[in-house]
Design an enzyme around this catalytic site. Structure first.
Site, PDB file in Angstrom:
ATOM      1  N   LYS A 124      -3.638   8.194   3.048  1.00  0.00           N
ATOM      2  CA  LYS A 124      -4.839   7.920   3.845  1.00  0.00           C
ATOM      3  C   LYS A 124      -4.666   8.411   5.281  1.00  0.00           C
ATOM      4  O   LYS A 124      -5.634   8.803   5.934  1.00  0.00           O
ATOM      5  CB  LYS A 124      -5.158   6.432   3.827  1.00  0.00           C
ATOM      6  N   TYR A 144       0.822  -1.219   0.000  1.00  0.00           N
ATOM      7  CA  TYR A 144       0.000   0.000   0.000  1.00  0.00           C
ATOM      8  C   TYR A 144       0.855   1.267   0.000  1.00  0.00           C
ATOM      9  O   TYR A 144       0.455   2.300  -0.524  1.00  0.00           O
ATOM     10  CB  TYR A 144      -0.945  -0.026   1.193  1.00  0.00           C
TER      11      TYR A 144
END
Length: 267
Positions: free
Chosen positions: A160, A153
């Protein structure tokens, strides 16, 4: 409710499921997507919804002028917005897939701008319409648990983290105007966005086995109800939170042990 929904890319996207459920509940919906090919796709996908949206508008959240123009266009249809869904995320390929140590700042900046900062840009750009909601307005953004490091990720995880922390500061600063800001941390969904992350299956494939309630990586509808709740007056005292919609995965400290044979037999 009058709901402004961003980020419908395919029928398998979470944003589509939320728009669909919103319409089935009788809410009014305006959609936005970036100009160009993405906008054309959104227009086409919108025809599959239960009814025609009030409007489908082009908007690039990295362009302040486009956000302003979109707010004005929305204002031509409604005098207020009750709910805003921020379902916007993007990172260049170099910022994903295990390349964390080698990503250039230019690509990192793009990921953070689009996937993190855009929440604040959009909420502030729509603030006047949100503040006029008779029972308060709910802004909801989609995240993927930024409290830990995930395989592959990489810089999207950092983006995020910016998103989730920004939601808390927005909740602080917009709350006096009756605007709530929350995020939903959904489990992995094999949509266009999820499937575009190199090695995404490393995260997704074991999720169901380690979630007390199980998890279907193809079921976007589980997020629709919680999102609509957070945008509704029923959530009038909830702001600055991360709601986990992930089958309970986030609450487990270790992989779930398989049921013993005798337990399975009794069940």
């Amino acid at each position: 409710m009058n709901l402004l929904i961003t980020g419908i890319t395919t029928q398998s996207s979470i944003a589509y499921a939320i728009a669909e459920e919103a319409m089935l509940q009788g809410h009014e919906v305006i959609l936005t997507n970036p100009p160009g090919r993405a906008f054309s796709i959104c227009e086409r996908i919108a025809k599959r919804l239960p009814k025609e949206p009030v409007a489908v508008l082009p908007m690039d959240v990295t362009d302040p002028e486009q956000i302003t123009a979109t707010a004005e266009a929305v204002g031509e249809h409604w005098d207020h917005v009750d709910g805003l869904l921020h379902a916007i995320a993007y990172a260049p390929e170099s910022a994903l897939g295990g390349n964390f140590l080698n990503t250039d700042w230019e690509d990192v900046a793009k990921a953070i701008h689009i996937s993190g900062y855009s929440l604040a840009a959009l909420a502030v750009g729509m603030r006047d319409l949100l503040a006029k909601a008779p029972e308060g307005a709910g802004v909801v953004s989609l995240t993927f648990d930024a409290s830990v490091a995930w395989p592959v990720y990489d810089w999207m995880g950092s983006a995020k983290a910016v998103l989730e922390n920004s939601a808390r500061y927005l909740a602080r600063d917009l709350g006096p105007q009756g605007i709530r800001v929350n995020t939903i941390s959904a489990g992995p969904i094999k949509s266009l966005a999820g499937g575009s992350i190199p090695g995404f299956s490393q995260i997704a494939d074991s999720w169901a086995d380690n979630s007390p309630l199980g998890w279907d990586t193809k079921d976007t509808t589980v997020v629709a109800g919680p999102a609509l709740f957070l945008m509704s007056p029923a959530a009038r005292a909830i702001t600055g939170t991360v709601m986990h919609v992930d089958g309970g995965y986030h609450a487990m400290g270790a992989p779930l042990a398989p049921a013993a044979p005798e337990d399975a037999a009794q069940a």
